[in-house]
Design a protein around this motif. Structure first.
Motif, PDB file in Angstrom:
ATOM      1  N   SER A 235       0.803  -1.223   0.000  1.00  0.00           N
ATOM      2  CA  SER A 235       0.000   0.000   0.000  1.00  0.00           C
ATOM      3  C   SER A 235       0.835   1.271   0.000  1.00  0.00           C
ATOM      4  CB  SER A 235      -0.943   0.024   1.213  1.00  0.00           C
ATOM      5  OG  SER A 235      -0.199   0.064   2.422  1.00  0.00           O
ATOM      6  N   THR A 236       2.153   1.162   0.253  1.00  0.00           N
ATOM      7  CA  THR A 236       3.022   2.346   0.193  1.00  0.00           C
ATOM      8  C   THR A 236       3.638   2.516  -1.190  1.00  0.00           C
ATOM      9  OG1 THR A 236       5.087   1.235   0.813  1.00  0.00           O
ATOM     10  CG2 THR A 236       3.625   1.921   2.615  1.00  0.00           C
ATOM     11  N   CYS A 237       3.382   1.558  -2.088  1.00  0.00           N
ATOM     12  CA  CYS A 237       3.993   1.557  -3.429  1.00  0.00           C
ATOM     13  C   CYS A 237       5.508   1.551  -3.334  1.00  0.00           C
ATOM     14  CB  CYS A 237       3.527   2.752  -4.250  1.00  0.00           C
ATOM     15  SG  CYS A 237       1.736   2.951  -4.318  1.00  0.00           S
ATOM     16  N   GLY A 238       6.027   1.015  -2.234  1.00  0.00           N
ATOM     17  CA  GLY A 238       7.453   1.078  -1.965  1.00  0.00           C
ATOM     18  C   GLY A 238       8.232  -0.164  -2.335  1.00  0.00           C
ATOM     19  N   GLY A 239       7.566  -1.151  -2.946  1.00  0.00           N
ATOM     20  CA  GLY A 239       8.297  -2.313  -3.422  1.00  0.00           C
ATOM     21  C   GLY A 239       8.424  -3.447  -2.427  1.00  0.00           C
ATOM     22  N   ALA A 240       7.505  -3.536  -1.450  1.00  0.00           N
ATOM     23  CA  ALA A 240       7.561  -4.636  -0.487  1.00  0.00           C
ATOM     24  C   ALA A 240       7.005  -5.932  -1.059  1.00  0.00           C
ATOM     25  CB  ALA A 240       6.795  -4.250   0.778  1.00  0.00           C
ATOM     26  N   GLY A 241       6.451  -5.885  -2.258  1.00  0.00           N
ATOM     27  CA  GLY A 241       5.937  -7.096  -2.897  1.00  0.00           C
ATOM     28  C   GLY A 241       4.616  -6.848  -3.585  1.00  0.00           C
ATOM     29  N   ASP A 242       4.464  -7.385  -4.792  1.00  0.00           N
ATOM     30  CA  ASP A 242       3.222  -7.286  -5.557  1.00  0.00           C
ATOM     31  C   ASP A 242       2.730  -8.695  -5.855  1.00  0.00           C
ATOM     32  OD1 ASP A 242       3.594  -4.460  -5.676  1.00  0.00           O
ATOM     33  OD2 ASP A 242       5.019  -4.757  -7.313  1.00  0.00           O
ATOM     34  N   TYR A 243       1.398  -8.867  -5.933  1.00  0.00           N
ATOM     35  CA  TYR A 243       0.787 -10.192  -5.991  1.00  0.00           C
ATOM     36  C   TYR A 243      -0.165 -10.274  -7.182  1.00  0.00           C
ATOM     37  CZ  TYR A 243       2.887 -10.259  -1.425  1.00  0.00           C
ATOM     38  OH  TYR A 243       3.811 -10.166  -0.408  1.00  0.00           O
ATOM     39  N   TRP A 244       0.036 -11.293  -7.995  1.00  0.00           N
ATOM     40  CA  TRP A 244      -0.631 -11.417  -9.282  1.00  0.00           C
ATOM     41  C   TRP A 244      -1.405 -12.729  -9.352  1.00  0.00           C
ATOM     42  CZ3 TRP A 244       0.788  -7.349 -12.677  1.00  0.00           C
ATOM     43  CH2 TRP A 244       1.874  -6.574 -12.239  1.00  0.00           C
ATOM     44  N   ALA A 245      -2.680 -12.672  -9.734  1.00  0.00           N
ATOM     45  CA  ALA A 245      -3.430 -13.888 -10.007  1.00  0.00           C
ATOM     46  C   ALA A 245      -2.721 -14.646 -11.123  1.00  0.00           C
ATOM     47  CB  ALA A 245      -4.859 -13.541 -10.428  1.00  0.00           C
ATOM     48  N   THR A 246      -2.507 -15.943 -10.938  1.00  0.00           N
ATOM     49  CA  THR A 246      -1.725 -16.742 -11.870  1.00  0.00           C
ATOM     50  C   THR A 246      -2.556 -17.101 -13.094  1.00  0.00           C
ATOM     51  OG1 THR A 246      -0.503 -17.649  -9.990  1.00  0.00           O
ATOM     52  CG2 THR A 246      -0.321 -18.822 -12.078  1.00  0.00           C
ATOM     53  N   VAL A 247      -2.222 -16.543 -14.230  1.00  0.00           N
ATOM     54  CA  VAL A 247      -3.016 -16.714 -15.450  1.00  0.00           C
ATOM     55  C   VAL A 247      -3.076 -18.159 -15.936  1.00  0.00           C
ATOM     56  CG1 VAL A 247      -3.162 -16.121 -17.908  1.00  0.00           C
ATOM     57  CG2 VAL A 247      -2.839 -14.321 -16.196  1.00  0.00           C
ATOM     58  N   PRO A 248      -1.972 -18.920 -15.973  1.00  0.00           N
ATOM     59  CA  PRO A 248      -2.089 -20.301 -16.451  1.00  0.00           C
ATOM     60  C   PRO A 248      -3.095 -21.141 -15.668  1.00  0.00           C
ATOM     61  CG  PRO A 248       0.198 -19.651 -16.431  1.00  0.00           C
ATOM     62  CD  PRO A 248      -0.557 -18.552 -15.740  1.00  0.00           C
ATOM     63  N   ASP A 249      -3.277 -20.839 -14.372  1.00  0.00           N
ATOM     64  CA  ASP A 249      -4.265 -21.561 -13.573  1.00  0.00           C
ATOM     65  C   ASP A 249      -5.689 -21.295 -14.040  1.00  0.00           C
ATOM     66  OD1 ASP A 249      -2.107 -22.416 -12.143  1.00  0.00           O
ATOM     67  OD2 ASP A 249      -2.686 -21.483 -10.238  1.00  0.00           O
ATOM     68  N   SER A 250      -5.897 -20.160 -14.726  1.00  0.00           N
ATOM     69  CA  SER A 250      -7.226 -19.785 -15.209  1.00  0.00           C
ATOM     70  C   SER A 250      -7.346 -19.899 -16.729  1.00  0.00           C
ATOM     71  CB  SER A 250      -7.560 -18.344 -14.785  1.00  0.00           C
ATOM     72  OG  SER A 250      -7.717 -18.249 -13.382  1.00  0.00           O
ATOM     73  N   ARG A 251      -6.320 -20.425 -17.388  1.00  0.00           N
ATOM     74  CA  ARG A 251      -6.308 -20.452 -18.852  1.00  0.00           C
ATOM     75  C   ARG A 251      -7.498 -21.217 -19.430  1.00  0.00           C
ATOM     76  NH1 ARG A 251      -4.158 -23.379 -23.259  1.00  0.00           N
ATOM     77  NH2 ARG A 251      -3.330 -22.020 -24.911  1.00  0.00           N
ATOM     78  N   ASP A 252      -7.785 -22.406 -18.890  1.00  0.00           N
ATOM     79  CA  ASP A 252      -8.913 -23.186 -19.413  1.00  0.00           C
ATOM     80  C   ASP A 252     -10.227 -22.443 -19.224  1.00  0.00           C
ATOM     81  OD1 ASP A 252      -7.191 -25.170 -20.203  1.00  0.00           O
ATOM     82  OD2 ASP A 252      -7.634 -26.504 -18.518  1.00  0.00           O
ATOM     83  N   TRP A 253     -10.367 -21.795 -18.058  1.00  0.00           N
ATOM     84  CA  TRP A 253     -11.593 -21.027 -17.801  1.00  0.00           C
ATOM     85  C   TRP A 253     -11.717 -19.874 -18.791  1.00  0.00           C
ATOM     86  CZ3 TRP A 253     -12.429 -15.905 -16.358  1.00  0.00           C
ATOM     87  CH2 TRP A 253     -13.740 -15.587 -15.973  1.00  0.00           C
ATOM     88  N   ILE A 254     -10.625 -19.152 -19.027  1.00  0.00           N
ATOM     89  CA  ILE A 254     -10.626 -18.035 -19.961  1.00  0.00           C
ATOM     90  C   ILE A 254     -11.030 -18.488 -21.362  1.00  0.00           C
ATOM     91  CG2 ILE A 254      -9.136 -16.352 -21.143  1.00  0.00           C
ATOM     92  CD1 ILE A 254      -7.517 -16.217 -18.492  1.00  0.00           C
ATOM     93  N   LEU A 255     -10.412 -19.581 -21.829  1.00  0.00           N
ATOM     94  CA  LEU A 255     -10.719 -20.088 -23.158  1.00  0.00           C
ATOM     95  C   LEU A 255     -12.151 -20.556 -23.265  1.00  0.00           C
ATOM     96  CD1 LEU A 255      -7.423 -22.049 -23.940  1.00  0.00           C
ATOM     97  CD2 LEU A 255      -8.088 -19.758 -24.730  1.00  0.00           C
ATOM     98  N   ASN A 256     -12.670 -21.166 -22.200  1.00  0.00           N
ATOM     99  CA  ASN A 256     -14.058 -21.633 -22.210  1.00  0.00           C
ATOM    100  C   ASN A 256     -15.036 -20.451 -22.264  1.00  0.00           C
ATOM    101  OD1 ASN A 256     -16.110 -23.868 -21.823  1.00  0.00           O
ATOM    102  ND2 ASN A 256     -16.556 -22.610 -20.022  1.00  0.00           N
ATOM    103  N   VAL A 257     -14.742 -19.388 -21.515  1.00  0.00           N
ATOM    104  CA  VAL A 257     -15.597 -18.198 -21.554  1.00  0.00           C
ATOM    105  C   VAL A 257     -15.627 -17.630 -22.965  1.00  0.00           C
ATOM    106  CG1 VAL A 257     -15.783 -15.788 -20.796  1.00  0.00           C
ATOM    107  CG2 VAL A 257     -15.359 -17.584 -19.121  1.00  0.00           C
ATOM    108  N   MET A 258     -14.468 -17.499 -23.594  1.00  0.00           N
ATOM    109  CA  MET A 258     -14.426 -16.937 -24.945  1.00  0.00           C
ATOM    110  C   MET A 258     -15.148 -17.809 -25.960  1.00  0.00           C
ATOM    111  SD  MET A 258     -10.690 -15.093 -25.349  1.00  0.00           S
ATOM    112  CE  MET A 258      -9.704 -16.566 -25.145  1.00  0.00           C
ATOM    113  N   ALA A 259     -15.158 -19.119 -25.717  1.00  0.00           N
ATOM    114  CA  ALA A 259     -15.765 -20.048 -26.657  1.00  0.00           C
ATOM    115  C   ALA A 259     -17.276 -20.167 -26.499  1.00  0.00           C
ATOM    116  CB  ALA A 259     -15.132 -21.434 -26.530  1.00  0.00           C
ATOM    117  N   THR A 260     -17.777 -19.871 -25.311  1.00  0.00           N
ATOM    118  CA  THR A 260     -19.194 -20.170 -25.020  1.00  0.00           C
ATOM    119  C   THR A 260     -20.067 -18.957 -24.744  1.00  0.00           C
ATOM    120  OG1 THR A 260     -18.712 -20.508 -22.664  1.00  0.00           O
ATOM    121  CG2 THR A 260     -18.611 -22.443 -24.111  1.00  0.00           C
ATOM    122  N   VAL A 261     -19.482 -17.805 -24.447  1.00  0.00           N
ATOM    123  CA  VAL A 261     -20.299 -16.623 -24.091  1.00  0.00           C
ATOM    124  C   VAL A 261     -20.519 -15.776 -25.329  1.00  0.00           C
ATOM    125  CG1 VAL A 261     -20.423 -14.538 -22.699  1.00  0.00           C
ATOM    126  CG2 VAL A 261     -19.477 -16.643 -21.724  1.00  0.00           C
TER     127      VAL A 261
END
Length: 261
Positions: A235-261
């Motif tokens: 929260s200080t933007c000072g570089g203590a660590g940033d955290y990212w949702a892991t895209v490969p873990d959601s890849r199948d879900w992403i592809l399924n959404v694009m294919a079916t919605v």
């Protein structure tokens, strides 16, 4: 009492966590990364670039996510009709923001001018992961980013993009920025909604308020692969660590959404 103090008191204090032990604290930091209302402005998201790093000269594969025309988050174009961003970017508190209020600006290094603004036709959010998809009502006519099948590795050099602040107290900058970051963990941390998170530390820059939903890219043979979506951070933007949702873990879900919605 300022807005930051109110948020931290309401949630019982600040601090970063390992694993899923304190989603409450992660929620605070994620809310801060979406936007911090400036004095005299409504509590609708305002822009804010990466601390350090460098300005970009193009916005290939990037999209600024807007709510009622105001900057909300960063996103990435994973298909000409689909933008990937963070789940928490589509909520105001616990209330889902209507799709009719969401647009994206594409093909511009500025969130508020240039390129083109495209209406969101519908959206989808993933349960237990800080991942969301926005379906556009017309083609973005852009070069989509690539989705990897496997996550990155500890020690890898990666690149964060976003329209976040250049410092906690700085005036907003509308120009897209990039920060080089190093992966420190790929397990042991969670994103805001409980999915596996990648943790990074800045090499020449850090994410800050307004960068939520932005991509973390890894270069493979000169091609960009999106390994993460920004969920929460220091929260200080000072570089203590940033955290990212892991895209490969959601890849199948992403592809399924694009294919079916």
């Amino acid at each position: 009492m300022n807005w930051l103090t109110t948020v931290f008191r309401a949630t019982g204090g600040a601090g970063r966590t390992r694993g899923g032990r304190s989603v409450r604290v992660a929620a605070v930091l994620a809310a801060l990364l979406v936007a911090v209302p400036l004095a005299g402005t409504p509590a609708v998201a305002k822009p804010a670039p990466i601390v350090g790093g460098e300005n970009q000269t193009d916005a290939d594969g990037l999209a600024a996510v807007l709510i009622n025309g105001n900057y909300q988050c960063t996103g990435s174009i994973v298909d000409n009709y689909w933008v990937l961003t963070a789940r928490h970017c589509l909520f105001s508190g616990s209330t889902r923001i209507p799709d009719s209020q969401i647009t994206v600006r594409v093909k511009s290094i500025n969130w508020n001018t240039g390129g083109g603004v495209v209406q969101v036709a519908t959206s989808r959010v993933r349960t237990n992961h800080d991942i969301a998809m926005l379906k556009l009502n017309r083609s973005a006519n852009a070069q989509p980013v690539r989705l990897p099948t496997a996550t990155t590795t500890v020690g890898a050099t990666t690149y964060a993009f976003g329209w976040g602040r250049t410092c906690v107290g700085c005036a907003p900058s509308a120009v897209l920025r990039r920060a080089t970051q190093q992966v420190t963990h790929i397990n042991g941390y969670t994103d805001l909604h409980g999915g596996r998170a990648i943790r990074t530390l800045g090499l020449n820059g850090n994410v800050c308020f307004g960068d939520s939903g932005g991509p973390l890219f890894k270069l493979v043979d000169g091609l960009r692969y999106q390994v993460g979506v920004l969920s929460w951070g220091d929260s200080t933007c000072g570089g203590a660590g940033d955290y990212w949702a892991t895209v490969p873990d959601s890849r199948d879900w992403i592809l399924n959404v694009m294919a079916t919605v």
